[in-house]
Design a protein around this motif. Sequence first.
Motif: not given
Length: 155
Positions: A73-78, A82-91, A103-111
């Motif tokens: 139900d979730i589509s992801v496109e780079s 960043g990554d674009l996450w998309e869902v359909t709320l209604g149709f 949009v979630i940017p590319q993230i590298n975590l430390g601690n």
Amino acid sequence: MKLLRTSFMTAALLGAGLSAADAAQQPNYYECVGRGASLSLSVGSKSEVGILPATTVLNLELGKKSYSYQDTDISVESTLIGDLWEVTLGFIPDVSVDHASLVIPQINLGNAPYRFASKLILTHVQTPFTTEPPVGVVNASKYIDLNCTASVLFY
């Protein structure tokens, strides 16, 4: 060859004064909050079940409405930002489709978890079954500022 690369990487991290625990890692859990909206995204991995969740789950609250989505139900496109996450709320066939995007940017975590800002994009796409093109704004969108936190969860 893989062992050699792993040993080299560990040696490079230790040589830089970092432990293996301080190495950058990809987050698999995101929480976002904004005016009238909250979102949580748990990114799954079918190859590392037991360490990471098996399925990807996105939970979204908009006002008093709650939505929950899993894998297909979730589509992801780079994208470049960043990554674009998309869902359909209604149709409604031959009338409209409502989408929510983030949009979630590319993230590298430390601690520690990493905080970042993003926007929730709510788009209403009119899909009328007519021979004449619609007049005016066809894909009206609403933008909600979000304060987000990225972290790693192990299951």
